[in-house]
Design a protein around this motif. Structure first.
Motif, short mmCIF file in Angstrom:
data_model
loop_
_atom_site.label_atom_id
_atom_site.label_comp_id
_atom_site.label_asym_id
_atom_site.label_seq_id
_atom_site.Cartn_x
_atom_site.Cartn_y
_atom_site.Cartn_z
N LEU A 357 0.83 -1.20 0.00
CA LEU A 357 0.00 0.00 0.00
C LEU A 357 0.87 1.25 0.00
O LEU A 357 0.57 2.24 -0.68
CB LEU A 357 -0.92 -0.01 1.22
N THR A 358 1.97 1.22 0.73
CA THR A 358 2.88 2.36 0.75
C THR A 358 3.44 2.63 -0.64
O THR A 358 3.53 3.79 -1.07
CB THR A 358 4.03 2.10 1.75
N GLU A 359 3.81 1.58 -1.35
CA GLU A 359 4.33 1.78 -2.71
C GLU A 359 3.23 2.31 -3.62
O GLU A 359 3.49 3.16 -4.48
CB GLU A 359 4.89 0.47 -3.27
N ALA A 360 2.01 1.85 -3.44
CA ALA A 360 0.90 2.33 -4.26
C ALA A 360 0.68 3.83 -4.07
O ALA A 360 0.46 4.57 -5.04
CB ALA A 360 -0.38 1.56 -3.93
N THR A 361 0.75 4.30 -2.82
CA THR A 361 0.59 5.75 -2.59
C THR A 361 1.76 6.53 -3.16
O THR A 361 1.57 7.65 -3.64
CB THR A 361 0.44 6.05 -1.08
#
Length: 397
Positions: A357-361
């Motif tokens: 999720l961090t990479e997606a943001t």
């Protein structure tokens, strides 16, 4: 006057037929081919094939509204796909689309061979053996119940992942849902117990509990602290190896959550876990000032667990074409699906690989300043943004 030619006995002889002209022969062959084609077409149209067809399904904007059934079954009303009560929310713009896949055909009504042949030449569709989608030993009702359960669990995990990203602590522990047959945990653990620690470690996911059991080893006593009727209780139990060779407690379990406020996700008639990442991104966007997506039309797919890990999904090719149908040119895909993405991406779409999720943001933040597919692809490497093409190329080195 002789009207016919006779033999020596006066019997009439068959008259020689005139030879067909080239034009007549071509007409006869053409007529035969047309008749054969008609017969073949009718046969293909009428004969069911042992396959179903996967094709792009509806697209939903997690920042927008959806139509849901009301108490009056003949009417529907529009409601926000994501509603948050008890926390400050902020206006959003643009799209964070989740994609779906439709299946054409069921065991009781399969597509015809004609449909299958047409689908084979349509790059947006996939022809799949019917047993792969509808296992013979699973009823359609069971399949729908399973997909509904997967969707509900996906929504809970997405909420947990988003709130954890926002800094909230939401995991109470691992709840005991049931027991395997002949499980040694029966009697020591009870349904409804929430495991808050194992040998002093507080597991945040079922996988973390499994990892600790594996590290301890079969036959070695472990100490569990569980919440039982709201009170902490310490129990000792020895895990064992199951038939698959895994070290287990012999329980069915899921993460127990304690959310600080209410987050409701409404999406009727859609099942499965593949929308998890987009649910989480939509929640984060509503909880943070500004536009996470820069107001752009961005699509994506991927499962998610409560710790924010993004996992692979099925039907990635159909979802890419679904994004194209919405006019979306920027796409977030699980890195584990990149092999299926490369070579199957519709023209004009840039696909970025994400594993968390961090990479997606981070990718969304990058796309705010690179709003076109061309610009986003050109500067991705220089900004440590992974494309699916780059992921596959690096894997081959």
């Amino acid at each position: 006057m002789t009207l016919y030619t006779s033999d020596d006995n006066g019997m009439p002889l068959e008259q020689p037929r005139p030879r067909a002209t080239p034009a007549q022969r071509r007409w006869r062959w053409g007529s035969a081919l047309v008749a054969g084609s008609v017969i073949l077409t009718v046969a293909l149209t009428a004969t069911p094939a042992p396959y179903v067809i996967e094709q792009p399904g509806p697209t939903f904007n997690t920042l927008g509204t959806v139509s849901v059934a009301t108490a009056d079954s003949d009417k529907k009303e529009k409601v926000p796909l994501i509603t948050i009560d008890g926390a400050t929310t902020f206006p959003t713009e643009g799209n964070l689309n989740l994609l779906t896949v439709n299946v054409l055909g069921v065991p009781e009504s399969l597509p015809s061979w004609g449909d299958i042949i047409l689908a084979w030449f349509d790059s947006s569709k996939a022809v799949v053996p019917v047993d792969a989608v509808f296992p013979p030993n699973v009823t359609n009702d069971d399949r729908q119940k399973e997909n509904t359960a997967l969707m509900v669990n996906s929504q809970h995990d997405a909420i947990a992942a988003a709130l954890t990203y926002e800094g909230y602590e939401v995991v109470s522990g691992i709840e005991v849902l049931g027991f395997a047959e002949d499980s040694p945990s029966k009697g020591t653990l009870q349904i409804g117990d929430v495991v808050t620690s194992i040998n002093g470690f507080a597991p945040q996911s079922v996988q973390q509990l499994r990892d600790k059991l594996t590290a301890a080893g079969a036959g070695t006593m472990v100490t569990l602290t569980v919440l039982r009727d709201g009170k902490p209780v310490d129990v000792e139990i020895a895990p064992y190896k199951n038939d698959a060779g895994d070290v287990v407690l012999g329980i069915g379990a899921s993460v127990a959550y304690d959310f600080p406020f209410d987050v409701t996700i409404r999406l009727d008639d859609v099942g499965g876990p593949s929308a998890g990442m987009m649910f989480a991104l939509g929640i984060i966007d509503k909880l943070t000032p500004g536009n996470l997506n820069g107001g752009l039309n961005i699509s994506g797919t991927g499962t998610i667990d409560n710790l924010g890990k993004v996992g692979p999904i099925g039907g990635i090719r159909q979802k890419l074409f679904g994004a194209q149908n919405t006019g979306s040119t920027l796409f977030l895909a699980p890195e584990a699906n990149c092999d299926a993405v490369v070579g199957n991406t519709p023209a004009g779409i840039a696909v970025f690989a994400v594993g968390s999720l961090t990479e997606a943001t981070s990718v969304l933040s990058y796309l705010v300043d690179h709003p076109t597919a061309e610009a986003a692809l050109a500067d991705a490497s220089a900004n440590d943004i992974r494309t699916c093409d780059a992921v596959v190329a690096n894997a081959k080195k």
